[in-house]
Every structure is written in C-alpha cells, then in structure tokens.
Design an enzyme around this catalytic site. Sequence first.
Site, PDB file in Angstrom:
ATOM      1  N   ASN A 120       0.865  -1.202  -0.002  1.00  8.23           N
ATOM      2  CA  ASN A 120      -0.279   0.065   0.014  1.00  8.23           C
ATOM      3  C   ASN A 120       0.838   1.271   0.069  1.00  8.23           C
ATOM      4  O   ASN A 120       0.674   2.259   0.280  1.00  8.23           O
ATOM      5  CB  ASN A 120      -1.008  -0.059   1.303  1.00  8.23           C
ATOM      6  CG  ASN A 120      -1.966   1.149   1.216  1.00  8.23           C
ATOM      7  OD1 ASN A 120      -2.329   1.607   0.126  1.00  8.23           O
ATOM      8  ND2 ASN A 120      -2.705   1.245   2.435  1.00  8.23           N
ATOM      9  N   CYS A 653     -12.137   2.873  -6.624  1.00  6.53           N
ATOM     10  CA  CYS A 653     -11.397   3.969  -6.883  1.00  6.53           C
ATOM     11  C   CYS A 653     -10.040   3.773  -7.842  1.00  6.53           C
ATOM     12  O   CYS A 653      -9.810   4.685  -8.649  1.00  6.53           O
ATOM     13  CB  CYS A 653     -10.911   4.845  -5.743  1.00  6.53           C
ATOM     14  SG  CYS A 653     -10.989   4.370  -4.083  1.00  6.53           S
ATOM     15  N   HIS A 704     -10.597  14.757  -6.361  1.00  6.55           N
ATOM     16  CA  HIS A 704      -9.243  14.668  -5.843  1.00  6.55           C
ATOM     17  C   HIS A 704      -8.764  16.224  -5.755  1.00  6.55           C
ATOM     18  O   HIS A 704      -7.666  16.588  -5.272  1.00  6.55           O
ATOM     19  CB  HIS A 704      -8.212  13.978  -6.435  1.00  6.55           C
ATOM     20  CG  HIS A 704      -8.427  12.606  -6.230  1.00  6.55           C
ATOM     21  ND1 HIS A 704      -9.056  11.578  -7.326  1.00  6.55           N
ATOM     22  CD2 HIS A 704      -8.435  11.747  -5.182  1.00  6.55           C
ATOM     23  CE1 HIS A 704      -9.315  10.545  -6.681  1.00  6.55           C
ATOM     24  NE2 HIS A 704      -8.918  10.351  -5.351  1.00  6.55           N
TER      25      HIS A 704
HETATM   26  N1  GLN Z   1     -17.474   5.079   0.703  1.00 11.87           N
HETATM   27  C1  GLN Z   1     -16.095   5.475   0.892  1.00 11.87           C
HETATM   28  C2  GLN Z   1     -16.177   7.190   0.821  1.00 11.87           C
HETATM   29  O1  GLN Z   1     -17.242   7.698   0.179  1.00 11.87           O
HETATM   30  C3  GLN Z   1     -15.323   5.091  -0.397  1.00 11.87           C
HETATM   31  C4  GLN Z   1     -13.997   5.452  -0.096  1.00 11.87           C
HETATM   32  C5  GLN Z   1     -12.805   4.741  -1.084  1.00 11.87           C
HETATM   33  O2  GLN Z   1     -13.253   4.246  -2.082  1.00 11.87           O
HETATM   34  N2  GLN Z   1     -11.783   4.876  -0.683  1.00 11.87           N
HETATM   35  O3  GLN Z   1     -15.488   7.723   1.393  1.00 11.87           O
HETATM   36 ZN    ZN Z   2     -13.071   5.433  -4.207  1.00 14.55          ZN
END
Ligand code: GLN
Ligand code: ZN
Length: 764
Positions: A120, A653, A704
């Site tokens: 990570n 994501c 972002h």
């Molecule tokens: N449900 C989470 C949010 O909206 C998803 C976060 C993610 O995908 N990292 O923050």
């Molecule tokens: Zn996300």
Amino acid sequence: MVLSSVLGFPRIGANREIKKAVEAYWGGKLPEAELLKVVAEVKKYNWTTIKAQGVDLIPSGEFTLYDHVLDHSVAFNAIPKRYQGHGLSLLDIFFAMGRGRQQGSVDVPACEMKKWFDSNYHFVVPEIFEGIDFKLNYNKALDEYKEAKAVGVTTRPVVLGPISYLALAKASREASAGYSPISALSKLLPVYEQLLSELKAAGVESVQIDEPVLVLDSAADLAQQYETAYAALSKVSPSIVLTTYFGRLGDNLSFVSKLPIAALHIDLDREPKQLAAVANAIKPTTLLLSLGLVSGRNIWKTDFAYASTLAEEAIAILGEQRVIVATSSSLLHTPVTLTNEKKLPLEQLDWFSFATEKAAEVATIAASVSKSTSPAVAAALAANKESIAKRRAFEKNSDDAVRKRVAAITPEMLNRQNPFSIRVKAQHEHLKLPKFPTTTIGSFPQTKEIRTARAKLGKKELTEAEYNEFIKKEIETVVRFQEKVGLDILVHGEPERNDMVQYFGEQLQGFVFTQNAWVQSYGSRYVRPPIICADVSRKGPMTVEWSSYAQSLTDKPMKGMLTGPVTILNWSFPRVDISREMQSKQLALALRDEVVDLEKAGISAIQVDEPAIREGLPLRRVDWDGYLKWAVDSFRLSTAGLTDKTQAHSHFCYSDFNDIFPSILALDADVISIEASKSDMKLLNAFKEFSYSNEIGPGVYDIHSPRVPSVEEIKERITGMLQLIPDNLLYINPDCGLKTRGWKETEAALANMVEAAKWARQTY
Ligand code: GLN
Ligand code: ZN
C-alpha cells in the site's frame, strides 16, 4: 560468523518528526535549514538504533523525504520540463514532482503515483523519453554513507537498480509513440557507473542494489539488459549485493545466478520454498546468499526456531561464510518501534515486532546460527521460544462458531436469488428510480468540526450521547442537502467514520489497534493499519443505526455503506497463522450479517466498497486465479444474502482493472461506481468489449481537486460514456467519496452534476 543485515528503515521518525517537519516546511512554517536538522537527527537515530541492536550491515541512502524512487529521478536529472525553469531549488523540484505545486506563478500538478508492487506504499513514477539528459545531480548514497560515518556508523549504501528503475518508469509526453523507458539503459548506465565508482573511491565495501522487478514474470524479458548492466557496473562498483523481495525469483534465477555480483538476497518470508533451488543454483559460484527471514511486511515476531531451520539449510549447502541473515525487504512497511505502544496489553505486546525489534531479530538469528555462546543471545532465544509458544496457544483458541460457519459456506450462499436481469426490474420499481440515477460514493466533507468532535469524544470532553447528537445533525445536513439538490439515491455521509477500515475493525471481534504504528502510504501520508489477531466476527450491527436514522429523514432511498472484506483485509496487518482466504471469508460472513440487517431495517441499496481488490493481486500471473477466486467469492458472500429488490452496489477508486475484468463481472454487483474521469474513457472500452450488462456509474468528475466541473463538461462526459455504455445501465456520480473536499465546491459540483443528469434524461 553469519552476518546480519537490515535492508531499509522507516522514514517517519520514532515520533513522526519527519512527517511533521516536512508538512511544516510545505506550509512555510519551517525553513529548509531547520528541516535538514530534523532530517539529520532522524537519520542518525535510525543508524544508531539499528547498530545498537547488533546488526552488522546497516543501510544508508534509502531515507527519503517523500519517496525513494523520486529521489533517484531528481538525482539522475530525470526531471520533466514542467518542473524546470521556475527557479526552484532541487528540494522544491523534488516536492513539486511528488505533490504538485501551486504557489506564486507556479502551477504544476504532481507526477503520477503507483502502488509499489503489492504493498500500500505508492511511488512516484519516473518519466523517461529519448532525449532525456541523465546526469548525476548529487550522490545521495555517498552523502549519507559519509554522514553516517561521521556519527560513527559504517553503513552499506542502498540504491534502486537501473533495470528496476527503468522498468517502473513510464514514457513521458515528449517520448515518441511506443517508446519504452528500458531503451534508455545505455544512457543511464554511465550515471550508475559514476555513482558506484564514487562509492568505491570513498572506501565503501559493499552496496545494496535493489532489483525487486526480478520477482515479476516480466523480468524474464530483461535478462539481456540485466547482463549488460551488471557486467558494466561490477567493474567499477563496491561488491554488489543484489536484492529481490516481495516474491520469488522463479525462472529468472537462471540468469540472475550468473550475474557478476557478490551476493544475492531473496525473500524467504513470502517465498520460503525458493531457498533450496536458489542455494543449489549458486553453490558452484562464490556468491553469498542473503536470507530474508525477518518479515519487512508484517508486524509479527519472527519464530526464531523456524527461521534458524531455514538458515541452517542454507548453511548446509553454502557454508557459514556465504550466508547472511536479513530482513525480507526494507522495513519501511513496518512501524518504527514497539516501545511507543503504551496501551497494548502485555500479552499482545509480546506478539509483535516493529522495525527496531526486527533489527534485533536479524542480529539474534545470525548469532544463533553462528553458534554464539553469548548469554544475551541465549536469553533472547529462550524468550522468543516462550513468546511464540504463547502466541501459538492463543491462535489455537479459534472461534469454533466462526470456523464452522466458514466450513459450511455453500455455493448457494454465493448467489443472489435471481440473475441481474430479473433483479433490476424489482429494484427500479422498489426504489422508484429515474433514468440515469444520480448518487454519490458515500462520504461527504469531513469538516474540521467533525474531526474536532471525534477528538473530543476520544478525550472524553464530549459524552457519547452528545457526540451522537452531533453526528445526527451532520447526517441531517447531508440528507437535506441531497434532497435539495435533487440526488436520487442518497447517502448518510459517513461523518461517524475516522477511516473506512478502522471504523469496521473497531467494531469487529478479532482486531487489535495501535497508538503509533504508522506506516507510509505516500509522501507524508501515513496510515495505521489495524491488526487482525484472531477469528473475526461481528459483535452486533455496526452501521444499521446510522443508516436507519438517515433513512427515517427522507422518502428517497438511502444507500447503506460498508467496506468490503478484501479491502478490510488488504488494508490491515493480517494474521500469518491462517490463510488470507480464511480471513477474508470470516470478514465476508460478518459483513453478510450486516448487509442482511440493513435490508431488514429498510435500506434498499447497500454499497460494499472494494477499492483494494486489485492491490491484493499476487505478483505472478500463475497465482492470480487462486486469489481472484476467493476475493470474488468473498464479495459475493457478503452481498448475496439480499433479496432481489435490494441493490448491491460496489465502488472501486483505483480502477486499473482491465487485466482482471472477468472478476469484476463475476462480482455480480447490481451497480458499480468506478473512477473514470481521468482515464480518457479507455477503461470503459473494456465494459463494452465484455458486454458488461449490470448497472455502472463511471465517475463524471474528479474529486481529488477542489475544481468545480461545469454542467457543459459533465454533459460531454455523459455523452462520451453513452458511446460505450447502454443508456439503461448508466448511473451518474462523482469518482470517489467527498470526504477530502470542502462544502462549497461539493455543493456546486453536485448541483452541476444533477443538472447534467436532467439534461441527459431529456436528450437520450
Ligand atoms: N465510501 C467511501 C467514501 O466515500 C469510499 C472510499 C474509497 O473508495 N476509498 O469515502
Ligand atoms: Zn473511491
């Protein structure tokens, strides 16, 4: 005498000094000279700490203020044009490349980041093109070697090898089509030759050259380049210790064992089975073998008896003089020291080993297999034996109910009652959804007020009841806003969550939390992964109260929000006594109960986020199918308890999943939302190619950045998406959760998004 070595150390500082200093420097609150003082202190601490544990070969040069790959790029002058000519110092260029810079007349985005192998940790991707002007701007390995020497520590400098550096790079915008960075090798080698010969001239005896790419299938095609590079480098370099980690050499061993190097390091934490093959292959040579016995990836105390067996196996083949005992990889993926954990019960404290303790472990194992007669070593061995025995006894305390449940998982439990084509009708009727339904990914701005309230609860300045009232108000604000702006599937906004993994870990049986076990994710971002230490089960409903409260405020459907089993597993430190598959299935069963409870409470859409599914993929292609099978099964297990009329959503994501596409199909989620706003629609081609037939919401804007997308822009994205996705399947949503955004831009962006959706309904 068997020597001991550590391949790299965490950069944060025992008390997060580096994180704090770097952020203060960025904020203009700490001058460069002060920053460098902190850096010098932390490096000194690292070197002297490792030495104090009795380690023979101590790393230097791997410390970084952002990312070690980025360090190489700046040192090698691989600096993209957009960062040049602004009059920035090399340090500020370095930070600008890492995190972008918006200051004065300078406005440059950051370079791309990618996950470092299967960890990570994220590295900054080098950008290479034909005309690149490599030169050595500075020799960090040499500077740190001297710096360490000045404080009384002789180190073994570390550099990332030229082949891995180029293999991890991408072609820059200036490169011609089809350009491959590895073709810059002949230009890059002179820089490495200079770097290494300067080390040699300074009296450095051996250098650690990291070539982690050697554990990948793709390295097979680089055999020629490896031969050329190391033939050249070995002529001018101190003796080369070539390190590989995170996986096995496999067939790449056939050319690696012939390279003109002095020692080879292999990861025996991940791949203990490769020992005999590697040791036998190098037996006829003079190579030393560095054994990665102490894990650089987890936080468990090493079982000395087991590690010694492996070391003795190597000694039997190669002799004591040719064996080194080492950490499996750099310790950058582990926290600094256990002594900062003041709240763990003693029993648990005794299970773990962080970077400092791991340094002591390599020294003890090396001493032990060297038949040391030191009483301190004997005492350490005895203590380890006792500690491991206690942990094993604890681990045997399995939760029978959980184990039985996992054993009793049937194929039917992985399947929804009916196929999607039938479910979708029931769902649209039940949720009363318009065409192109709009929704968000879950979180709404985590404001300062929210963080303050949480901190106050922690310090008992707020009572549980006061805090809950506060959260309820936040939820109400989020719900009212969504109604006002006209979203179709609402969310509660996740104000009660500190972190999408920790929040669940804290409510599940089987997790342990630390106070200070920070691990670098990227730059100055550190995470504190929870530790899975026992069988996992649900103590009771985890999110039902908040979701039902949110639903009670509105007639619109409220989407429940959970983190998926694979993501919880990947973003925690897992146990090593049972398989990841077993842990993932235990998590899946706990989540399944939550999903069913949410449905019972009147929630008709439930999102199970799995952003980390791609990251957990094994490094070798042959190992993929096994992982993907249990990862997909875990997701299905957690969602398949729903009746037809309730939607299972999922979200990714990091949508770099073109190569695992069939597994995304196999999840059989009713609706998935993916990050797509930056990917030029390339990603969506796969959905068309595979005739993806469930519903899908490719993000219509990037969350972002605080930038507000215009209605026009979103309309264009929707139009583009409809070229590839049938109009009856398309959802309209942002790329990811909104927790890092402010309210102002969130309101404006979502209003524009809803506006664009209305337009789409009229147009298509
Ligand atoms: N449900 C989470 C949010 O909206 C998803 C976060 C993610 O995908 N990292 O923050
Ligand atoms: Zn996300």
